[in-house]
Design a protein around this motif. Sequence first.
Motif, PDB file in Angstrom:
ATOM      1  N   ALA A  23      19.544   3.545  -7.874  1.00  0.00           N
ATOM      2  CA  ALA A  23      19.984   4.693  -7.093  1.00  0.00           C
ATOM      3  C   ALA A  23      18.859   5.715  -6.990  1.00  0.00           C
ATOM      4  CB  ALA A  23      21.219   5.321  -7.728  1.00  0.00           C
ATOM      5  N   ALA A  24      18.549   6.123  -5.782  1.00  0.00           N
ATOM      6  CA  ALA A  24      17.493   7.098  -5.535  1.00  0.00           C
ATOM      7  C   ALA A  24      18.082   8.473  -5.264  1.00  0.00           C
ATOM      8  CB  ALA A  24      16.631   6.665  -4.356  1.00  0.00           C
ATOM      9  N   SER A  25      17.389   9.495  -5.735  1.00  0.00           N
ATOM     10  CA  SER A  25      17.805  10.868  -5.497  1.00  0.00           C
ATOM     11  C   SER A  25      16.576  11.761  -5.398  1.00  0.00           C
ATOM     12  CB  SER A  25      18.748  11.354  -6.607  1.00  0.00           C
ATOM     13  OG  SER A  25      18.108  11.319  -7.868  1.00  0.00           O
ATOM     14  N   GLY A  26      16.824  13.054  -5.223  1.00  0.00           N
ATOM     15  CA  GLY A  26      15.720  13.978  -5.045  1.00  0.00           C
ATOM     16  C   GLY A  26      15.188  13.908  -3.628  1.00  0.00           C
ATOM     17  N   GLN A  27      13.884  14.026  -3.498  1.00  0.00           N
ATOM     18  CA  GLN A  27      13.253  14.032  -2.182  1.00  0.00           C
ATOM     19  C   GLN A  27      13.001  12.614  -1.680  1.00  0.00           C
ATOM     20  OE1 GLN A  27      10.063  16.884  -3.458  1.00  0.00           O
ATOM     21  NE2 GLN A  27      10.702  17.991  -1.608  1.00  0.00           N
ATOM     22  N   PHE A  28      14.065  11.830  -1.690  1.00  0.00           N
ATOM     23  CA  PHE A  28      13.982  10.448  -1.260  1.00  0.00           C
ATOM     24  C   PHE A  28      14.212  10.348   0.239  1.00  0.00           C
ATOM     25  CE2 PHE A  28      15.991   6.363  -0.305  1.00  0.00           C
ATOM     26  CZ  PHE A  28      15.014   5.497  -0.776  1.00  0.00           C
ATOM     27  N   ASN A  29      13.455   9.488   0.876  1.00  0.00           N
ATOM     28  CA  ASN A  29      13.563   9.257   2.303  1.00  0.00           C
ATOM     29  C   ASN A  29      13.874   7.792   2.541  1.00  0.00           C
ATOM     30  OD1 ASN A  29      12.813   8.809   5.175  1.00  0.00           O
ATOM     31  ND2 ASN A  29      12.081  10.931   5.049  1.00  0.00           N
ATOM     32  N   THR A  30      14.846   7.530   3.392  1.00  0.00           N
ATOM     33  CA  THR A  30      15.219   6.150   3.665  1.00  0.00           C
ATOM     34  C   THR A  30      14.130   5.376   4.396  1.00  0.00           C
ATOM     35  OG1 THR A  30      16.423   6.877   5.641  1.00  0.00           O
ATOM     36  CG2 THR A  30      17.690   6.577   3.620  1.00  0.00           C
ATOM     37  N   ASN A  31      13.093   6.060   4.868  1.00  0.00           N
ATOM     38  CA  ASN A  31      11.951   5.367   5.450  1.00  0.00           C
ATOM     39  C   ASN A  31      11.103   4.654   4.397  1.00  0.00           C
ATOM     40  OD1 ASN A  31      12.442   6.054   8.159  1.00  0.00           O
ATOM     41  ND2 ASN A  31      11.322   7.980   7.970  1.00  0.00           N
ATOM     42  N   TYR A  32      11.274   5.009   3.130  1.00  0.00           N
ATOM     43  CA  TYR A  32      10.485   4.382   2.078  1.00  0.00           C
ATOM     44  C   TYR A  32      10.816   2.910   1.943  1.00  0.00           C
ATOM     45  CZ  TYR A  32       9.555   9.144   0.267  1.00  0.00           C
ATOM     46  OH  TYR A  32       9.172  10.460   0.102  1.00  0.00           O
ATOM     47  N   TYR A  33       9.790   2.090   1.845  1.00  0.00           N
ATOM     48  CA  TYR A  33       9.981   0.729   1.380  1.00  0.00           C
ATOM     49  C   TYR A  33      10.420   0.806  -0.083  1.00  0.00           C
ATOM     50  CZ  TYR A  33       7.557  -1.398   5.398  1.00  0.00           C
ATOM     51  OH  TYR A  33       7.174  -1.841   6.645  1.00  0.00           O
ATOM     52  N   PHE A  47       5.162  -8.403  -9.539  1.00  0.00           N
ATOM     53  CA  PHE A  47       6.013  -8.195  -8.383  1.00  0.00           C
ATOM     54  C   PHE A  47       7.158  -9.182  -8.369  1.00  0.00           C
ATOM     55  CE2 PHE A  47       6.967  -9.629  -4.036  1.00  0.00           C
ATOM     56  CZ  PHE A  47       7.486  -8.461  -3.515  1.00  0.00           C
ATOM     57  N   VAL A  48       8.342  -8.704  -7.991  1.00  0.00           N
ATOM     58  CA  VAL A  48       9.510  -9.561  -7.857  1.00  0.00           C
ATOM     59  C   VAL A  48       9.972  -9.637  -6.406  1.00  0.00           C
ATOM     60  CG1 VAL A  48      11.909  -9.965  -8.521  1.00  0.00           C
ATOM     61  CG2 VAL A  48      10.264  -9.085 -10.206  1.00  0.00           C
ATOM     62  N   ALA A  49      10.257  -8.481  -5.802  1.00  0.00           N
ATOM     63  CA  ALA A  49      10.800  -8.461  -4.445  1.00  0.00           C
ATOM     64  C   ALA A  49      10.579  -7.097  -3.818  1.00  0.00           C
ATOM     65  CB  ALA A  49      12.301  -8.802  -4.452  1.00  0.00           C
ATOM     66  N   ALA A  50      10.592  -7.056  -2.500  1.00  0.00           N
ATOM     67  CA  ALA A  50      10.476  -5.801  -1.768  1.00  0.00           C
ATOM     68  C   ALA A  50      11.263  -5.899  -0.476  1.00  0.00           C
ATOM     69  CB  ALA A  50       9.016  -5.466  -1.474  1.00  0.00           C
ATOM     70  N   SER A  56      15.676  -5.217   7.053  1.00  0.00           N
ATOM     71  CA  SER A  56      15.684  -6.451   7.828  1.00  0.00           C
ATOM     72  C   SER A  56      14.639  -7.462   7.375  1.00  0.00           C
ATOM     73  CB  SER A  56      15.487  -6.147   9.311  1.00  0.00           C
ATOM     74  OG  SER A  56      14.243  -5.522   9.540  1.00  0.00           O
ATOM     75  N   THR A  57      13.624  -7.007   6.643  1.00  0.00           N
ATOM     76  CA  THR A  57      12.568  -7.894   6.180  1.00  0.00           C
ATOM     77  C   THR A  57      12.443  -7.794   4.671  1.00  0.00           C
ATOM     78  OG1 THR A  57      11.366  -7.581   8.258  1.00  0.00           O
ATOM     79  CG2 THR A  57      10.151  -8.540   6.422  1.00  0.00           C
ATOM     80  N   THR A  58      12.363  -8.946   4.020  1.00  0.00           N
ATOM     81  CA  THR A  58      12.262  -8.991   2.572  1.00  0.00           C
ATOM     82  C   THR A  58      11.103  -9.867   2.142  1.00  0.00           C
ATOM     83  OG1 THR A  58      13.866 -10.798   2.475  1.00  0.00           O
ATOM     84  CG2 THR A  58      14.714  -8.560   2.224  1.00  0.00           C
ATOM     85  N   TYR A  59      10.626  -9.636   0.918  1.00  0.00           N
ATOM     86  CA  TYR A  59       9.513 -10.381   0.349  1.00  0.00           C
ATOM     87  C   TYR A  59       9.851 -10.731  -1.089  1.00  0.00           C
ATOM     88  CZ  TYR A  59       7.261  -8.022   4.271  1.00  0.00           C
ATOM     89  OH  TYR A  59       6.957  -7.539   5.520  1.00  0.00           O
ATOM     90  N   THR A  69      17.994 -12.093  -4.386  1.00  0.00           N
ATOM     91  CA  THR A  69      18.139 -11.461  -3.086  1.00  0.00           C
ATOM     92  C   THR A  69      18.030  -9.954  -3.239  1.00  0.00           C
ATOM     93  OG1 THR A  69      19.620 -13.223  -2.302  1.00  0.00           O
ATOM     94  CG2 THR A  69      19.579 -11.172  -1.047  1.00  0.00           C
ATOM     95  N   ILE A  70      17.130  -9.346  -2.477  1.00  0.00           N
ATOM     96  CA  ILE A  70      17.009  -7.897  -2.461  1.00  0.00           C
ATOM     97  C   ILE A  70      17.704  -7.366  -1.209  1.00  0.00           C
ATOM     98  CG2 ILE A  70      14.757  -7.915  -1.308  1.00  0.00           C
ATOM     99  CD1 ILE A  70      14.036  -5.410  -2.953  1.00  0.00           C
ATOM    100  N   ALA A  71      18.409  -6.257  -1.362  1.00  0.00           N
ATOM    101  CA  ALA A  71      19.094  -5.636  -0.240  1.00  0.00           C
ATOM    102  C   ALA A  71      19.150  -4.133  -0.475  1.00  0.00           C
ATOM    103  CB  ALA A  71      20.504  -6.210  -0.078  1.00  0.00           C
ATOM    104  N   ARG A  72      19.336  -3.385   0.588  1.00  0.00           N
ATOM    105  CA  ARG A  72      19.445  -1.936   0.442  1.00  0.00           C
ATOM    106  C   ARG A  72      20.600  -1.407   1.260  1.00  0.00           C
ATOM    107  NH1 ARG A  72      13.909   0.541   2.156  1.00  0.00           N
ATOM    108  NH2 ARG A  72      15.022   2.507   1.707  1.00  0.00           N
ATOM    109  N   ASP A  73      21.148  -0.307   0.779  1.00  0.00           N
ATOM    110  CA  ASP A  73      22.211   0.405   1.458  1.00  0.00           C
ATOM    111  C   ASP A  73      21.712   1.830   1.646  1.00  0.00           C
ATOM    112  OD1 ASP A  73      24.463   1.749   2.328  1.00  0.00           O
ATOM    113  OD2 ASP A  73      25.824   0.704   0.987  1.00  0.00           O
ATOM    114  N   ASN A  74      21.181   2.120   2.823  1.00  0.00           N
ATOM    115  CA  ASN A  74      20.578   3.424   3.055  1.00  0.00           C
ATOM    116  C   ASN A  74      21.597   4.558   3.032  1.00  0.00           C
ATOM    117  OD1 ASN A  74      17.969   2.460   3.206  1.00  0.00           O
ATOM    118  ND2 ASN A  74      18.001   2.223   5.440  1.00  0.00           N
ATOM    119  N   ALA A  75      22.849   4.259   3.339  1.00  0.00           N
ATOM    120  CA  ALA A  75      23.888   5.279   3.271  1.00  0.00           C
ATOM    121  C   ALA A  75      24.120   5.739   1.840  1.00  0.00           C
ATOM    122  CB  ALA A  75      25.185   4.759   3.878  1.00  0.00           C
ATOM    123  N   LYS A  76      23.817   4.869   0.874  1.00  0.00           N
ATOM    124  CA  LYS A  76      23.988   5.191  -0.536  1.00  0.00           C
ATOM    125  C   LYS A  76      22.668   5.435  -1.255  1.00  0.00           C
ATOM    126  CE  LYS A  76      28.253   2.502  -0.996  1.00  0.00           C
ATOM    127  NZ  LYS A  76      28.931   1.398  -1.722  1.00  0.00           N
TER     128      LYS A  76
END
Length: 124
Positions: A23-33, A47-50, A56-59, A69-76
């Motif tokens: 979970a990210a907080s503070g001056q976090f921007n959803t543009n961040y990888y 390195f494990v995943a990004a 839409s793109t994972t590594y 599997t890496i995934a993100r929920d920008n709303a959260k």
Amino acid sequence: QVQLVESGGGLVQAGGSLRLSCAASGQFNTNYYMGWFRQAPGKEREFVAAVTRSGSTTYYRDSVKGRFTIARDNAKNTVYLQMNSLKPEDTAVYYCTAQLIGSPYYYTANWRFWGQGTQVTVSS
């Protein structure tokens, strides 16, 4: 500043599954990888995943492809790492990271913010 807090680590038997959250907080921007690294005792952090800002793109490193599997929920403001078919070799402290600031993405020095880490132990 950005704060990253990992959760979901623990002890699991080989072949089992675990889902890590960050979970990210503070001056976090959803543009961040965002990404995950891990460090086993006596080993370098690896390195494990990004995932890109849109999700839409994972590594992945080769050894976890097809299992993690890496995934993100920008709303959260949260990134996840779903780990299946776990092996003892996956045992490590797992770190969440955000904001890719250079290349290549698999170098720790190219990420700006880091969480405190969460322990994952896989028993045989």
